[in-house]
Write a protein that holds these residues in place. Structure first.
Motif, PDB file in Angstrom:
ATOM      1  N   GLY A 173       0.805  -1.055  -0.049  1.00  0.00           N
ATOM      2  CA  GLY A 173      -0.046  -0.018  -0.003  1.00  0.00           C
ATOM      3  C   GLY A 173       0.731   1.282  -0.014  1.00  0.00           C
ATOM      4  O   GLY A 173       0.316   2.145  -0.017  1.00  0.00           O
ATOM      5  N   LYS A 174       2.141   1.083   0.080  1.00  0.00           N
ATOM      6  CA  LYS A 174       2.929   2.282   0.022  1.00  0.00           C
ATOM      7  C   LYS A 174       3.646   2.716  -1.419  1.00  0.00           C
ATOM      8  O   LYS A 174       3.431   1.564  -2.404  1.00  0.00           O
ATOM      9  CB  LYS A 174       4.345   2.027   1.076  1.00  0.00           C
ATOM     10  CG  LYS A 174       3.949   2.125   2.333  1.00  0.00           C
ATOM     11  CD  LYS A 174       3.392   3.323   3.024  1.00  0.00           C
ATOM     12  CE  LYS A 174       2.978   3.057   4.481  1.00  0.00           C
ATOM     13  NZ  LYS A 174       2.727   4.512   4.951  1.00  0.00           N
ATOM     14  N   ASP A 175       4.304   3.410  -1.832  1.00  0.00           N
ATOM     15  CA  ASP A 175       4.736   3.882  -2.893  1.00  0.00           C
ATOM     16  C   ASP A 175       5.962   2.794  -3.285  1.00  0.00           C
ATOM     17  O   ASP A 175       6.646   2.390  -2.361  1.00  0.00           O
ATOM     18  CB  ASP A 175       5.392   5.150  -2.825  1.00  0.00           C
ATOM     19  CG  ASP A 175       6.392   5.787  -4.159  1.00  0.00           C
ATOM     20  OD1 ASP A 175       6.438   4.831  -5.104  1.00  0.00           O
ATOM     21  OD2 ASP A 175       6.567   6.733  -4.294  1.00  0.00           O
ATOM     22  N   PRO A 176       5.664   2.204  -4.436  1.00  0.00           N
ATOM     23  CA  PRO A 176       6.476   0.930  -4.921  1.00  0.00           C
ATOM     24  C   PRO A 176       8.033   1.186  -4.824  1.00  0.00           C
ATOM     25  O   PRO A 176       8.808   0.349  -4.721  1.00  0.00           O
ATOM     26  CB  PRO A 176       6.065   0.660  -5.885  1.00  0.00           C
ATOM     27  CG  PRO A 176       4.671   0.969  -6.182  1.00  0.00           C
ATOM     28  CD  PRO A 176       4.653   2.163  -5.719  1.00  0.00           C
ATOM     29  N   MET A 177       8.529   2.537  -4.697  1.00  0.00           N
ATOM     30  CA  MET A 177       9.836   2.852  -4.829  1.00  0.00           C
ATOM     31  C   MET A 177      10.316   2.634  -3.479  1.00  0.00           C
ATOM     32  O   MET A 177      11.342   2.245  -3.659  1.00  0.00           O
ATOM     33  CB  MET A 177       9.814   4.358  -5.043  1.00  0.00           C
ATOM     34  CG  MET A 177      11.300   5.004  -5.311  1.00  0.00           C
ATOM     35  SD  MET A 177      12.237   4.172  -6.699  1.00  0.00           S
ATOM     36  CE  MET A 177      11.361   4.937  -7.903  1.00  0.00           C
ATOM     37  N   TYR A 178       9.695   2.742  -2.626  1.00  0.00           N
ATOM     38  CA  TYR A 178      10.100   2.306  -1.382  1.00  0.00           C
ATOM     39  C   TYR A 178      10.755   0.987  -1.292  1.00  0.00           C
ATOM     40  O   TYR A 178      12.047   0.866  -0.868  1.00  0.00           O
ATOM     41  CB  TYR A 178       9.186   2.682   0.058  1.00  0.00           C
ATOM     42  CG  TYR A 178       8.589   3.889   0.076  1.00  0.00           C
ATOM     43  CD1 TYR A 178       8.819   5.079  -0.697  1.00  0.00           C
ATOM     44  CD2 TYR A 178       7.401   4.093   0.879  1.00  0.00           C
ATOM     45  CE1 TYR A 178       8.342   6.198  -0.400  1.00  0.00           C
ATOM     46  CE2 TYR A 178       6.996   5.335   1.154  1.00  0.00           C
ATOM     47  CZ  TYR A 178       7.269   6.492   0.357  1.00  0.00           C
ATOM     48  OH  TYR A 178       6.600   7.569   0.433  1.00  0.00           O
ATOM     49  N   LEU A 179      10.076  -0.005  -1.731  1.00  0.00           N
ATOM     50  CA  LEU A 179      10.279  -1.427  -1.437  1.00  0.00           C
ATOM     51  C   LEU A 179      11.816  -1.598  -2.656  1.00  0.00           C
ATOM     52  O   LEU A 179      12.734  -2.119  -2.152  1.00  0.00           O
ATOM     53  CB  LEU A 179       9.244  -2.502  -1.946  1.00  0.00           C
ATOM     54  CG  LEU A 179       9.644  -3.792  -1.855  1.00  0.00           C
ATOM     55  CD1 LEU A 179      10.322  -4.246  -0.484  1.00  0.00           C
ATOM     56  CD2 LEU A 179       8.362  -4.654  -2.317  1.00  0.00           C
ATOM     57  N   GLU A 180      11.743  -0.788  -3.481  1.00  0.00           N
ATOM     58  CA  GLU A 180      12.811  -0.965  -4.605  1.00  0.00           C
ATOM     59  C   GLU A 180      14.032  -0.315  -3.791  1.00  0.00           C
ATOM     60  O   GLU A 180      15.200  -0.989  -4.166  1.00  0.00           O
ATOM     61  CB  GLU A 180      12.652  -0.404  -5.792  1.00  0.00           C
ATOM     62  CG  GLU A 180      11.361  -0.810  -6.798  1.00  0.00           C
ATOM     63  CD  GLU A 180      11.126   0.032  -8.037  1.00  0.00           C
ATOM     64  OE1 GLU A 180      12.174   0.485  -8.579  1.00  0.00           O
ATOM     65  OE2 GLU A 180       9.948  -0.077  -8.591  1.00  0.00           O
TER      66      GLU A 180
END
Length: 185
Positions: A173-180
């Motif tokens: 549910g967060k910006d996918p960039m964070y996981l990247e």
């Protein structure tokens, strides 16, 4: 006399006086020890109940603050939250559910686009790491605010810490960039 030494009699001075002093000191020590144990037991009893009182207090103040958030009265909610935050006893991170106040502080600040204030609230959350939230919630929050503030290095550090604790769970549910960013070498 009944065979007991008269401790007020001058004739009993000498070897008996040392034992009298020792007995008196032991009685004082025992009574002081009993008083201290009693105080410790009372402290622990009331501390346990104070945590209950504090927890109820947190829930009591969060409800109207949550209502302000739902009504999109973010500035008023943040002012009220900060007033209540200052009433929480130190150390704040030991008060049950006070971390929820931190989460609200970040959320209100983000809604007001006040990332400097959000940064202050997010960093308060780091005190809770390992205590009430061991899954990386605080680290994710700090990383997210650092990212939104345009910082390049801090988000890497905090997103990696979050990933180490929760894998992908907190990134949903967060910006996918964070996981990247968290998975960067």
């Amino acid at each position: 006399m009944n065979g007991q030494p008269n401790y007020c009699d001058e004739a009993s001075v000498g070897s008996n006086s040392d034992s009298v002093l020792i007995r008196a000191a032991m009685l004082r020590y025992d009574s002081m020890r009993a008083i201290m144990l009693s105080l410790i037991v009372r402290f622990l009893y009331f501390r346990g109940h104070m945590n209950d009182v504090e927890e109820e207090y947190i829930w009591k103040i969060l409800k109207p603050i949550g209502e302000l958030y739902k009504a999109e009265q973010f500035a008023a909610g943040l002012v009220q939250l900060e007033i209540e935050w200052n009433k929480v006893p130190e150390p704040k991170h030991e008060t049950q559910n006070s971390y929820l106040m931190v989460k609200y502080g970040v959320a209100f600040s983000q809604k007001l686009n006040d990332l400097d204030r959000a940064w202050v609230w997010a960093n308060r959350g780091l005190l809770y790491t390992g205590n009430f939230n061991s899954g990386g919630e605080s680290e994710l929050q700090v990383g997210e605010i650092a990212y939104l503030r345009g910082d390049v290095e801090l988000p890497k550090t905090y997103f990696k810490m979050t990933y180490a604790n929760s894998k992908c769970r907190l990134f949903k549910g967060k910006d996918p960039m964070y996981l990247e960013i968290a998975k960067l070498k």
